[in-house]
Motif scaffolding. Structure first.
Motif, short mmCIF file in Angstrom:
data_model
loop_
_atom_site.label_atom_id
_atom_site.label_comp_id
_atom_site.label_asym_id
_atom_site.label_seq_id
_atom_site.Cartn_x
_atom_site.Cartn_y
_atom_site.Cartn_z
N LEU A 91 14.36 -32.67 -49.17
CA LEU A 91 13.53 -33.23 -48.10
C LEU A 91 13.98 -32.68 -46.75
N ALA A 92 13.02 -32.50 -45.85
CA ALA A 92 13.31 -32.10 -44.48
C ALA A 92 12.31 -32.77 -43.56
N GLY A 93 12.58 -32.73 -42.26
CA GLY A 93 11.69 -33.36 -41.29
C GLY A 93 12.46 -34.28 -40.37
N ASP A 94 11.98 -34.42 -39.12
CA ASP A 94 12.70 -35.24 -38.16
C ASP A 94 12.76 -36.71 -38.55
N GLN A 95 11.86 -37.15 -39.46
CA GLN A 95 11.88 -38.55 -39.88
C GLN A 95 13.16 -38.92 -40.62
N LEU A 96 13.91 -37.92 -41.06
CA LEU A 96 15.19 -38.18 -41.73
C LEU A 96 16.28 -38.56 -40.74
N LEU A 97 16.09 -38.21 -39.46
CA LEU A 97 17.15 -38.40 -38.48
C LEU A 97 16.67 -39.19 -37.26
N ASN A 98 15.87 -38.54 -36.43
CA ASN A 98 15.32 -39.16 -35.23
C ASN A 98 14.13 -38.32 -34.79
N GLY A 99 13.24 -38.91 -34.06
CA GLY A 99 12.01 -38.23 -33.69
C GLY A 99 12.20 -37.22 -32.58
N GLU B 170 7.10 -45.28 -47.45
CA GLU B 170 6.32 -44.54 -46.45
C GLU B 170 6.97 -44.59 -45.08
N THR B 171 6.90 -43.48 -44.38
CA THR B 171 7.38 -43.41 -43.01
C THR B 171 6.41 -44.14 -42.09
N THR B 172 6.95 -44.94 -41.18
CA THR B 172 6.12 -45.58 -40.16
C THR B 172 6.02 -44.64 -38.97
N TRP B 173 4.80 -44.49 -38.45
CA TRP B 173 4.58 -43.54 -37.36
C TRP B 173 4.04 -44.23 -36.12
N THR B 174 4.43 -43.72 -34.96
CA THR B 174 3.80 -44.14 -33.71
C THR B 174 2.61 -43.20 -33.46
N SER B 175 1.62 -43.71 -32.75
CA SER B 175 0.43 -42.92 -32.45
C SER B 175 0.22 -42.90 -30.93
N CYS B 176 -0.62 -42.01 -30.49
CA CYS B 176 -0.96 -41.95 -29.07
C CYS B 176 -2.28 -41.20 -28.90
N ASP B 177 -2.82 -41.30 -27.72
CA ASP B 177 -4.00 -40.51 -27.34
C ASP B 177 -3.61 -39.61 -26.18
N THR B 178 -4.04 -38.37 -26.25
CA THR B 178 -3.91 -37.47 -25.11
C THR B 178 -5.29 -36.96 -24.75
N LEU B 179 -5.62 -37.09 -23.48
CA LEU B 179 -6.93 -36.64 -22.99
C LEU B 179 -6.71 -35.60 -21.89
N ILE C 153 -3.74 -38.80 -31.91
CA ILE C 153 -2.64 -38.32 -32.73
C ILE C 153 -2.07 -39.52 -33.49
N LYS C 154 -2.45 -39.64 -34.74
CA LYS C 154 -2.07 -40.81 -35.54
C LYS C 154 -0.62 -40.76 -35.98
N LYS C 155 -0.11 -39.57 -36.23
CA LYS C 155 1.29 -39.41 -36.63
C LYS C 155 1.99 -38.56 -35.60
N ALA C 156 2.33 -39.22 -34.47
CA ALA C 156 2.92 -38.49 -33.36
C ALA C 156 4.44 -38.40 -33.48
N LEU C 157 5.08 -39.53 -33.77
CA LEU C 157 6.54 -39.57 -33.93
C LEU C 157 6.89 -40.56 -35.04
N PRO C 158 7.92 -40.26 -35.82
CA PRO C 158 8.37 -41.24 -36.81
C PRO C 158 9.08 -42.40 -36.12
N ALA C 159 8.71 -43.61 -36.48
CA ALA C 159 9.33 -44.81 -35.89
C ALA C 159 10.47 -45.25 -36.79
N THR C 160 11.61 -44.61 -36.63
CA THR C 160 12.75 -44.86 -37.51
C THR C 160 13.79 -45.74 -36.83
N ALA D 118 16.00 -32.70 -34.12
CA ALA D 118 16.21 -33.25 -35.47
C ALA D 118 15.43 -32.48 -36.51
N ALA D 119 14.23 -32.03 -36.15
CA ALA D 119 13.43 -31.24 -37.09
C ALA D 119 14.16 -29.95 -37.46
N ILE D 120 14.78 -29.31 -36.48
CA ILE D 120 15.52 -28.08 -36.74
C ILE D 120 16.73 -28.35 -37.64
#
Length: 426
Positions: free
Chosen positions: A384-392, A264-273, A357-364, A396-398
């Protein structure tokens, strides 16, 4: 077998999935995108609430991203640029610092700022010079340490690390301790130095909207929840099954593929108000940084300091929280409101929206810039595709979406799909 007859499914209508679809279309294929939500964008989304166009989390486009420049039409996005600096709130006061070589109006406030000592300011100039000369390839082949250790070893004082680097890059990396690998710091710092941070006038959603508008032969199936991906079959939450010659998983694949359950990918989270305020305490388009280690809030930004598509003349403030907390929604709003008043002198007029936002960026770790097409292949029918393969990053997503699609094309052109599939549609 005609290219358009291949059943190529892409799971996820985020940036990676949209780019993958574009590459496939460019080569004559007609993919289908399965998306769990009701619109494109993935983590790059906006919505209109109470007359304000709210991005789901404070997000910016770094205009110097090489992959973004390749696939996005910046003029059509009507990008609104931030000034290359920041307003720093410390001890109840605000000071502005920035790069006067890129915007002369920042010269005087930067010179007279007490943020960092003279040695710190000369080291920033030195770091700017080093990273302008350092190629992206060199950055991602440098030994990794944490961003905090990198800054300390460079000789920056504790004060400028705490007052500037920590709140600024915590807001980018979405973690408060600068534990993010130093490769990412160097890459992002270089991107800031080579271009601008910007947002589309109509919100960050305009980026995926633009990519979707280019697609002419892609079928979209929204509100479609995928439960499992098998070799030549996709199983939906409702039990329906979709035949798929090749599938690109352009999202976190670990919940969908049985042999990835323990990866499983580890994700960073955050709150935006978001809040409406009585007036702007930051008049220019500058991000506000909170240089107080005891504060819950990390950074703020007035979206109304830039031209936008908001349908109200009220000042709109976003507040980002990257620290872990156990506050419920109401207590979080009260605490953020209190911090804004005490630390920034900001009076909140109205609460607009809270995004957790529970899955804001992959913590790779072991971050990479590039990935080969073959490296996106899990098996001949699954990529497979997604920025989690490279960097957040959006960049990287592109790249990952492009490489996954090219991997699919190579597989088909090399004839690696079994003969019975070919004969079925020949």
């Amino acid at each position: 077998m005609k290219k358009s007859a291949y059943k190529i499914n892409i799971i996820g209508a985020g940036i990676s999935g949209l780019i993958a679809a574009q590459i496939l279309e460019n080569h004559g294929y007609h993919p289908t995108i399965l998306e769990a939500s009701d619109s494109v964008g993935g983590r790059v989304k906006s919505e209109m609430i109470k007359g304000h166009n709210l991005d789901l989390g404070f997000q910016v486009l770094l205009t110097s991203y090489p992959a973004a420049k390749k696939y996005l039409n910046y003029d059509a996005l009507d990008l609104q640029k931030f000034l290359p600096g920041a307003a720093i709130f410390k001890d109840g006061k605000s000071q502005t610092i920035g790069d006067p070589l890129r915007n002369f109006s920042l010269l005087i406030p930067t010179l007279f700022s007490s943020i960092g000592n003279f040695s710190d300011k000369t080291k920033i100039l030195k770091l700017n010079t080093i990273l302008k000369k350092k190629t992206i390839h060199e950055i991602f082949n440098t030994d990794e340490t944490s961003t905090l250790k990198y800054l300390q070893s460079f000789g920056f004082s504790k004060e400028i690390i705490n007052d500037f680097f920590k709140p600024f890059f915590s807001g980018i990396f979405l973690e408060p301790d600068l534990a993010t690998p130093s490769r990412m710091f160097e890459f992002v710092y270089k991107m800031f130095g080579n271009g601008f941070a910007a947002v589309p006038k109509n919100g960050i959603q305009e980026i995926p909207n633009q990519l979707k508008a280019k697609l002419k032969n892609t079928t979209f199936k929204f509100n479609t929840f995928v439960k499992e991906v098998k070799d030549k079959e996709i199983i939906l939450d409702n039990g329906d099954k979709i035949e798929s010659h090749i599938t690109i998983i352009a999202t976190d694949a670990s919940p969908l593929v049985s042999n990835l359950k323990n990866q499983e990918t580890t994700w960073t989270s955050c709150d935006t108000l978001y809040f409406e305020t009585n007036e702007r305490v930051i008049k220019k388009p500058l991000i506000g940084l909170i240089a107080d280690e005891n504060a819950l809030i990390n950074n703020i930004f007035y979206y109304t300091s830039l031209p936008s598509s908001n349908k109200t003349d009220k000042d709109l403030l976003s507040v980002t929280v990257v620290k872990n907390h156990s506050l419920n929604d109401l207590d979080l709003i009260l605490k953020v409101t209190e911090d804004l008043k005490i630390l920034c002198g900001i009076d909140v007029k109205k609460f607009i929206k809270h995004y957790k936002i529970k899955k804001a960026l992959p913590a790779t770790t072991n971050l990479q810039y590039e990935i080969s097409s073959s490296e996106t292949k899990l098996k001949s029918t699954l990529f497979l595709a997604g920025d989690q393969l490279l960097n957040g990053s959006l960049n990287a997503a592109i790249i990952s979406g492009e490489r996954a699609a090219l991997g699919v094309i190579q597989t088909l052109e090399d004839g690696f799909i079994t003969d019975e599939l070919t004969s079925e549609y020949s």
